[in-house]
Design a protein around this motif. Structure first.
Motif, PDB file in Angstrom:
ATOM      1  N   GLY A   1       0.766  -1.240  -0.042  1.00 34.40           N
ATOM      2  CA  GLY A   1      -0.100   0.019   0.026  1.00 34.40           C
ATOM      3  C   GLY A   1       0.790   1.332  -0.010  1.00 34.40           C
ATOM      4  O   GLY A   1       0.314   2.269   0.357  1.00 34.40           O
TER       5      GLY A   1
ATOM      6  N   GLU B   1       0.194   3.733  -5.341  1.00 30.47           N
ATOM      7  CA  GLU B   1      -1.124   3.334  -5.735  1.00 30.47           C
ATOM      8  C   GLU B   1      -1.351   2.337  -6.720  1.00 30.47           C
ATOM      9  O   GLU B   1      -0.148   2.207  -7.560  1.00 30.47           O
ATOM     10  CB  GLU B   1      -1.880   4.524  -6.041  1.00 30.47           C
TER      11      GLU B   1
ATOM     12  N   ARG C   1      -7.066   0.454   0.594  1.00 34.58           N
ATOM     13  CA  ARG C   1      -8.237   1.050   1.596  1.00 34.58           C
ATOM     14  C   ARG C   1      -7.939   0.922   3.099  1.00 34.58           C
ATOM     15  O   ARG C   1      -8.128   1.682   3.783  1.00 34.58           O
ATOM     16  CB  ARG C   1      -9.596   0.178   1.378  1.00 34.58           C
ATOM     17  N   ASP C   2      -6.923  -0.064   3.455  1.00 35.00           N
ATOM     18  CA  ASP C   2      -6.946  -0.246   4.719  1.00 35.00           C
ATOM     19  C   ASP C   2      -5.313  -0.543   5.045  1.00 35.00           C
ATOM     20  O   ASP C   2      -5.024  -1.626   5.626  1.00 35.00           O
ATOM     21  CB  ASP C   2      -7.570  -1.551   5.205  1.00 35.00           C
ATOM     22  N   PRO C   3      -4.467   0.468   4.596  1.00 30.27           N
ATOM     23  CA  PRO C   3      -3.234   0.114   4.828  1.00 30.27           C
ATOM     24  C   PRO C   3      -2.582  -0.110   6.160  1.00 30.27           C
ATOM     25  O   PRO C   3      -1.571  -0.747   6.276  1.00 30.27           O
ATOM     26  CB  PRO C   3      -2.541   1.434   4.122  1.00 30.27           C
TER      27      PRO C   3
ATOM     28  N   ARG D   1     -12.270   5.709   0.391  1.00 26.74           N
ATOM     29  CA  ARG D   1     -11.658   6.446   1.819  1.00 26.74           C
ATOM     30  C   ARG D   1     -10.901   5.511   2.421  1.00 26.74           C
ATOM     31  O   ARG D   1     -11.115   4.134   2.239  1.00 26.74           O
ATOM     32  CB  ARG D   1     -13.146   6.641   2.782  1.00 26.74           C
ATOM     33  N   ARG D   2      -9.832   5.792   2.859  1.00 30.76           N
ATOM     34  CA  ARG D   2      -8.776   5.228   3.660  1.00 30.76           C
ATOM     35  C   ARG D   2      -9.297   4.864   5.039  1.00 30.76           C
ATOM     36  O   ARG D   2     -10.050   5.900   5.649  1.00 30.76           O
ATOM     37  CB  ARG D   2      -7.383   5.601   3.394  1.00 30.76           C
ATOM     38  N   LYS D   3      -9.213   3.976   5.586  1.00 25.58           N
ATOM     39  CA  LYS D   3      -9.645   3.416   7.185  1.00 25.58           C
ATOM     40  C   LYS D   3      -8.317   3.562   8.009  1.00 25.58           C
ATOM     41  O   LYS D   3      -7.301   3.737   7.753  1.00 25.58           O
ATOM     42  CB  LYS D   3     -10.141   2.138   7.330  1.00 25.58           C
TER      43      LYS D   3
ATOM     44  N   TYR E   1       0.419   6.449   8.676  1.00 25.89           N
ATOM     45  CA  TYR E   1       0.098   7.028   7.601  1.00 25.89           C
ATOM     46  C   TYR E   1       1.385   8.009   7.246  1.00 25.89           C
ATOM     47  O   TYR E   1       2.099   8.468   8.254  1.00 25.89           O
ATOM     48  CB  TYR E   1      -1.364   7.901   7.441  1.00 25.89           C
TER      49      TYR E   1
END
Lengths: 311, 320
Positions: A53, A56, A71-73, B2-4, B113
């Motif tokens: 992740g 992209e 979506r859920d890195p 959307r990222r979680k 992140y």
């Protein structure tokens, strides 16, 4: 037990007009060592970054332990241990401090951090130098420290990018042994390398990358059968026999006389006992009998020779 | 899509690590000594001067900050000069050094992140600045107490504390500039040079350039030339242009906050001064109101620069 932990379908990555990864399919199972092999620039690292992740995806789907890295890195990265190509550490910190920073980023429980770091360092045999600054570490030690980080996270999937590049034979051997240890723990290991023969010995299955595509995928033996014509190569050194005698053995497709009593046989199966029997019963003396393991280098070279001819 | 997960995951470890790095780095120590020594020298001469001259000044503490005596400039103008240098020193290799040490992909492979990394680094730089500034402030107030023997009034403390906060934002602007360059350029030397170049441009060259730009945009009125004055439009444009430099904003804020008798920062017509007690100090609220636009401008600059940095960092390829 065959649970797929990492899968990619139709994975594509484009940088402007350049297609770095072109519609690849992968499935890695729990407890296996999967090799991503191919020359530099074939798309191995890009594939790895997409699995994590960190880059992209242009199109296609990825599933890592039930999560989508785009979506859920965070969930994905919590479960994957990653050892980047020529890994770097903070030189002004000690090995222990570097791992403690990772442990805090990975949100490992404070009460566990110390024990986990100690056991990870012990496993990669860096426990003696835990309090030395990483600036003094050799390349092999840094690579092992990177592996300790994977162990520390208790990752279910380990992704190792060129783990053996630039290492001397002894360090390579040690590192590969440690990677085998990961497999024994039930970790799925994804290993990329451009040194085909080095990693051939540890990989259960391999995918050969070529210009962003996976050219071949399977176990080394499967690839050998597919590319090298399914042949088993047997080397014979004997006195008192000749090409005709050997060629008459059922299953032998081709015999090459390499001179000085040496012959190279290409056979459909492992015919070593038949060959020995025929030579001895014909009154000859058998000096050496050896079956060649199919080498990935040979497979790769042969495959792309074929591909070039076809093109 | 959307990222979680929260973007703040991992902020605390990044912040603490960067803060520890800053506070223990040799670079920071050099910069701190530089600020400390020049600061003490300026304040010490100010104290000697004040002790012998003024007895009845109601804002003795503030004089410590602003008093200048040849050859030493006042403490605030020294700060206005040195704070950008410290901030650039803290930020110019924030992001690109992670690439050159090849730690970026390893850190980002942890469950955080990019937001946390960037915000953590920025806050750590700001925190380091805050720690040094508070220490410096306490030192000056302490020196003032010991050497002058006059306790500061509530308003003086309030004004000097506001000055402290504003100085932090001023440093924040330059920190944001430095971090932006550290994202844009992969080489630490390039980003340091660019940040220092911009600082020199805005601090030294900009005040020289502004009058020429004004002359070019608004040609002087013949009548004004004869009278030997500048026209109103020219003055207004000149002021607007010069306020693009954070140094000008900082200078104006300092003037209003630390010189309570300051009533206006631009042109004042005699008609506007009718009934005013010239030289009488304004209350703190009024002074603050006077420079509120400048303070907002500094904060806006920090936010804008950080936003640009954030966007370019998010779009960057991690592969080093």
């Amino acid at each position: 037990m065959s649970t797929v932990v990492v899968s990619a379908r139709n994975l594509t990555k484009r940088y402007g007009r350049v297609t770095a990864v072109d519609g690849i399919n992968l499935a890695v199972q729990r407890g296996e060592i999967f090799g991503l092999l191919g020359p530099n620039g074939a798309g191995k690292t890009t594939t790895i970054l997409m699995l994590l992740g960190l880059t992209e995806v242009t199109s296609g789907r990825i599933d890592v332990l039930g999560f989508d890295p785009a979506r859920d890195p965070l969930e994905v990265k919590r479960r994957i241990g990653y050892l980047p190509d020529s890994v770097g550490f903070y030189d002004n910190l000690t090995a222990y401090e570097n791992l403690r920073y990772t442990a805090r980023l990975a949100r490992i429980d404070r009460s566990e951090i110390e024990d986990r770091i100690a056991s990870a360092l012990k496993r990669v045999r860096l426990d003696q130098v835990a309090d030395r600054r990483v600036a003094t570490f050799s390349r092999g030690m840094r690579q092992r420290l990177g592996l300790a980080e994977v162990l520390l996270k208790r990752a279910e999937v380990a992704i190792l990018d060129e783990p053996t590049s630039g290492l001397d034979p002894q360090s390579t051997y040690e590192l590969l042994e440690m990677i085998r240890g990961l497999k024994a723990d039930g970790v799925a290991v994804l290993l990329s390398s451009h040194l085909l023969d080095r990693v051939q010995s540890v990989c259960d299955r391999v995918a050969l990358f070529h210009r962003g595509r996976i050219a071949l995928q399977g176990t080394v033996a499967e690839l050998a059968r597919e590319v090298l014509g399914g042949g088993f190569t047997i080397l014979v050194e004997a006195r008192g026999t000749d090409t005709a005698t050997l060629a008459a053995i059922p299953g032998v497709r081709q015999v090459t006389d390499e001179g000085d009593g040496r012959y190279r046989l290409l056979a459909d199966s492992d015919l070593r006992s038949e060959v020995a029997g025929r030579i001895v019963s014909g009154g000859g003396t058998l000096l050496r009998l050896n079956m060649l393991e199919p080498s990935l280098d040979a497979i790769y070279a042969r495959y792309f020779e074929g591909a070039r001819d076809a093109a | 899509m959307r990222r979680k997960g929260s973007p703040w995951t991992g902020l605390a470890p990044v912040f603490l690590k960067e803060l520890a790095d800053h506070l223990s780095s040799a670079r920071m120590r050099v910069l701190e000594w530089l600020v400390l020594l020049t600061g003490i020298a300026a304040v010490y001469t100010a104290i000697r001067e004040i002790g012998s001259v003024t007895a009845e000044d109601p804002f003795l503490l503030l004089r410590l900050f602003t008093h200048a005596r040849d050859p030493l400039p006042s403490f605030v103008s020294l700060l206005g000069f040195l704070i950008p240098l410290v901030a650039i020193g803290l930020g110019f290799d924030a992001v690109n050094s992670e690439f050159s040490r090849r730690t970026m992909s390893r850190v980002l492979a942890q469950p955080i992140y990019r937001d946390a990394l960037l915000v953590g680094k920025f806050l750590a730089g700001l925190g380091t600045l805050a720690i040094s500034l508070v220490a410096l402030w306490l030192l000056i107030v302490g020196l003032g107490l010991v050497l002058l023997g006059v306790p500061p009034s509530g308003e003086e403390v309030l004004r000097s504390l506001t000055f402290l906060v504003v100085t932090l934002f001023y440093g924040g602007v330059w920190l944001a500039v430095a971090i932006l360059f550290s994202v844009l350029f992969r080489s630490t030397a390039t980003s340091a040079l660019c940040a220092i170049g911009l600082w020199l441009l805005l601090t030294i060259l900009w005040p020289i350039l502004v009058p020429f730009i004004v002359q070019a945009i608004i040609p002087p009125d013949p009548a004004a030339i004869i009278l030997g004055v500048t026209s109103l439009e020219q003055i207004e444009l000149q002021q607007t242009l010069s306020r693009f430099s954070p140094n000008t904003l900082f200078g104006e804020i300092v003037l209003a906050l630390l010189h309570p008798s300051t009533r206006a920062l631009g042109l004042v017509f005699p008609s506007q001064l009718q009934g005013a007690l010239l030289g009488a100090p304004l209350p703190f609220g009024e002074s603050l109101l006077l420079v509120w636009p400048q303070i907002t401008g500094l904060i806006a600059a920090v936010i804008l620069l950080f936003a640009i940095t954030y966007v370019s960092f998010q779009r960057q390829e991690i592969r080093a």
